[in-house]
Scaffold this motif. Structure first.
Motif, mmCIF file in Angstrom:
data_model
loop_
_atom_site.group_PDB
_atom_site.id
_atom_site.type_symbol
_atom_site.label_atom_id
_atom_site.label_comp_id
_atom_site.label_asym_id
_atom_site.label_seq_id
_atom_site.Cartn_x
_atom_site.Cartn_y
_atom_site.Cartn_z
ATOM 1 N N ALA A 84 85.368 68.671 1.209
ATOM 2 C CA ALA A 84 83.956 68.699 1.598
ATOM 3 C C ALA A 84 83.071 68.363 0.404
ATOM 4 C CB ALA A 84 83.588 70.072 2.161
ATOM 5 N N ILE A 85 83.395 68.933 -0.750
ATOM 6 C CA ILE A 85 82.597 68.666 -1.952
ATOM 7 C C ILE A 85 82.684 67.196 -2.333
ATOM 8 C CG2 ILE A 85 82.380 69.178 -4.422
ATOM 9 C CD1 ILE A 85 83.477 72.024 -3.666
ATOM 10 N N ILE A 86 83.890 66.648 -2.299
ATOM 11 C CA ILE A 86 84.081 65.242 -2.675
ATOM 12 C C ILE A 86 83.371 64.310 -1.700
ATOM 13 C CG2 ILE A 86 85.798 63.388 -2.890
ATOM 14 C CD1 ILE A 86 87.730 65.578 -3.967
ATOM 15 N N THR A 87 83.540 64.546 -0.400
ATOM 16 C CA THR A 87 82.948 63.629 0.578
ATOM 17 C C THR A 87 81.432 63.718 0.622
ATOM 18 O OG1 THR A 87 83.316 65.208 2.391
ATOM 19 C CG2 THR A 87 84.987 63.506 2.063
ATOM 20 N N VAL A 88 80.859 64.855 0.272
ATOM 21 C CA VAL A 88 79.399 64.968 0.237
ATOM 22 C C VAL A 88 78.839 64.325 -1.032
ATOM 23 C CG1 VAL A 88 77.492 66.618 0.066
ATOM 24 C CG2 VAL A 88 79.252 66.952 1.778
ATOM 25 N N ALA A 89 79.549 64.468 -2.143
ATOM 26 C CA ALA A 89 79.062 63.912 -3.412
ATOM 27 C C ALA A 89 79.345 62.415 -3.550
ATOM 28 C CB ALA A 89 79.693 64.658 -4.582
ATOM 29 N N ALA A 90 80.343 61.902 -2.860
ATOM 30 C CA ALA A 90 80.730 60.494 -3.011
ATOM 31 C C ALA A 90 79.606 59.505 -2.701
ATOM 32 C CB ALA A 90 81.961 60.190 -2.157
ATOM 33 N N PRO A 91 78.879 59.648 -1.596
ATOM 34 C CA PRO A 91 77.800 58.686 -1.334
ATOM 35 C C PRO A 91 76.715 58.693 -2.414
ATOM 36 C CG PRO A 91 78.327 59.892 0.667
ATOM 37 C CD PRO A 91 79.062 60.559 -0.458
ATOM 38 N N VAL A 92 76.407 59.868 -2.958
ATOM 39 C CA VAL A 92 75.408 59.950 -4.023
ATOM 40 C C VAL A 92 75.913 59.221 -5.263
ATOM 41 C CG1 VAL A 92 74.069 61.528 -5.487
ATOM 42 C CG2 VAL A 92 74.558 62.144 -3.110
ATOM 43 N N ALA A 93 77.185 59.430 -5.595
ATOM 44 C CA ALA A 93 77.777 58.768 -6.758
ATOM 45 C C ALA A 93 77.825 57.254 -6.575
ATOM 46 C CB ALA A 93 79.177 59.316 -7.010
ATOM 47 N N ILE A 94 78.126 56.799 -5.369
ATOM 48 C CA ILE A 94 78.195 55.355 -5.100
ATOM 49 C C ILE A 94 76.811 54.711 -5.241
ATOM 50 C CG2 ILE A 94 78.602 53.648 -3.269
ATOM 51 C CD1 ILE A 94 80.912 55.550 -2.338
ATOM 52 N N ILE A 95 75.802 55.356 -4.705
ATOM 53 C CA ILE A 95 74.437 54.822 -4.820
ATOM 54 C C ILE A 95 73.988 54.820 -6.276
ATOM 55 C CG2 ILE A 95 72.019 55.303 -4.251
ATOM 56 C CD1 ILE A 95 73.068 56.232 -1.476
ATOM 57 N N ALA A 96 74.320 55.881 -7.013
ATOM 58 C CA ALA A 96 73.959 55.944 -8.432
ATOM 59 C C ALA A 96 74.657 54.839 -9.218
ATOM 60 C CB ALA A 96 74.322 57.308 -9.004
ATOM 61 N N ALA A 97 75.929 54.607 -8.938
ATOM 62 C CA ALA A 97 76.669 53.550 -9.636
ATOM 63 C C ALA A 97 76.094 52.177 -9.308
ATOM 64 C CB ALA A 97 78.147 53.606 -9.264
ATOM 65 N N ALA A 98 75.718 51.978 -8.052
ATOM 66 C CA ALA A 98 75.118 50.695 -7.667
ATOM 67 C C ALA A 98 73.771 50.497 -8.366
ATOM 68 C CB ALA A 98 74.943 50.630 -6.149
ATOM 69 N N GLY A 99 72.962 51.541 -8.410
ATOM 70 C CA GLY A 99 71.674 51.456 -9.110
ATOM 71 C C GLY A 99 71.852 51.167 -10.586
ATOM 72 N N TYR A 100 72.794 51.855 -11.209
ATOM 73 C CA TYR A 100 73.080 51.613 -12.625
ATOM 74 C C TYR A 100 73.535 50.173 -12.841
ATOM 75 C CZ TYR A 100 75.475 51.716 -17.109
ATOM 76 O OH TYR A 100 75.883 51.426 -18.381
ATOM 77 N N GLY A 101 74.439 49.716 -11.986
ATOM 78 C CA GLY A 101 74.946 48.346 -12.108
ATOM 79 C C GLY A 101 73.851 47.301 -11.964
ATOM 80 N N LEU A 102 72.954 47.509 -11.007
ATOM 81 C CA LEU A 102 71.848 46.568 -10.812
ATOM 82 C C LEU A 102 70.919 46.551 -12.021
ATOM 83 C CD1 LEU A 102 70.993 47.108 -7.049
ATOM 84 C CD2 LEU A 102 71.888 45.020 -8.110
ATOM 85 N N PHE A 103 70.575 47.729 -12.524
ATOM 86 C CA PHE A 103 69.723 47.778 -13.727
ATOM 87 C C PHE A 103 70.419 47.124 -14.914
ATOM 88 C CE2 PHE A 103 66.837 50.546 -11.534
ATOM 89 C CZ PHE A 103 65.635 50.415 -12.221
ATOM 90 N N LYS A 104 71.711 47.390 -15.058
ATOM 91 C CA LYS A 104 72.471 46.836 -16.177
ATOM 92 C C LYS A 104 72.547 45.307 -16.063
ATOM 93 C CE LYS A 104 74.836 48.110 -19.750
ATOM 94 N NZ LYS A 104 74.105 48.532 -20.931
ATOM 95 N N TRP A 105 72.720 44.826 -14.846
ATOM 96 C CA TRP A 105 72.864 43.393 -14.602
ATOM 97 C C TRP A 105 71.575 42.633 -14.961
ATOM 98 C CZ3 TRP A 105 73.792 40.956 -9.101
ATOM 99 C CH2 TRP A 105 74.151 39.643 -9.254
ATOM 100 N N PHE A 106 70.425 43.198 -14.583
ATOM 101 C CA PHE A 106 69.159 42.519 -14.801
ATOM 102 C C PHE A 106 68.481 42.863 -16.125
ATOM 103 C CE2 PHE A 106 69.502 42.268 -10.119
ATOM 104 C CZ PHE A 106 69.446 40.894 -10.003
ATOM 105 N N GLU A 107 69.120 43.714 -16.899
ATOM 106 C CA GLU A 107 68.555 44.101 -18.182
ATOM 107 C C GLU A 107 68.647 42.955 -19.179
ATOM 108 O OE1 GLU A 107 68.790 48.727 -19.199
ATOM 109 O OE2 GLU A 107 70.453 47.540 -19.926
ATOM 110 N N ASP A 108 67.663 42.864 -20.030
ATOM 111 C CA ASP A 108 67.684 41.822 -21.069
ATOM 112 C C ASP A 108 68.547 42.232 -22.221
ATOM 113 O OD1 ASP A 108 64.252 40.984 -20.486
ATOM 114 O OD2 ASP A 108 66.054 40.119 -19.643
#
Length: 108
Positions: A84-108
């Motif tokens: 339950a803990i893993i499945t509830v936290a997983a979507p938050v972690a995935i969105i955070a990783a995607a946000g980080y990746g997008l910022f990292k990708w477009f960073e100068d």
């Protein structure tokens, strides 16, 4: 904010904190609880839908969610509460990783 701190670092840090907070909140609600307590604490969450997809084939509804949480938890040596803990936290972690990746990708 300091000029030296990259925006991707801030996004990544916020994502880590959000994932940890989600996991901690869920853990406080489900650890030591019965299956019914775990199901009511996670009802209607994205984690419950995620757990249902990992559930035993041929089951539906609560049975799929419960078996999915137990399966995910068993993969790391735990049980339904761990799942339950893993499945509830997983979507938050995935969105955070995607946000980080997008910022990292477009960073100068």
């Amino acid at each position: 904010m300091s000029e030296n701190i990259k925006k991707s670092t801030v996004v990544g840090g916020v994502g880590v904190v959000a994932t940890g907070a989600t996991a901690a909140t869920t853990a406080s609600a489900v650890v030591g609880g019965s299956a019914a307590t775990i199901m009511s604490a996670t009802a209607g969450t994205t984690g419950a839908a995620l757990a249902a997809t990992a559930g035993t084939a041929g089951t539906a509804g609560g049975a799929a969610i419960a078996s999915g949480m137990a399966s995910v938890g068993a993969a790391v040596g735990g049980g339904m509460a761990t799942g339950a803990i893993i499945t509830v936290a997983a979507p938050v972690a995935i969105i955070a990783a995607a946000g980080y990746g997008l910022f990292k990708w477009f960073e100068d």
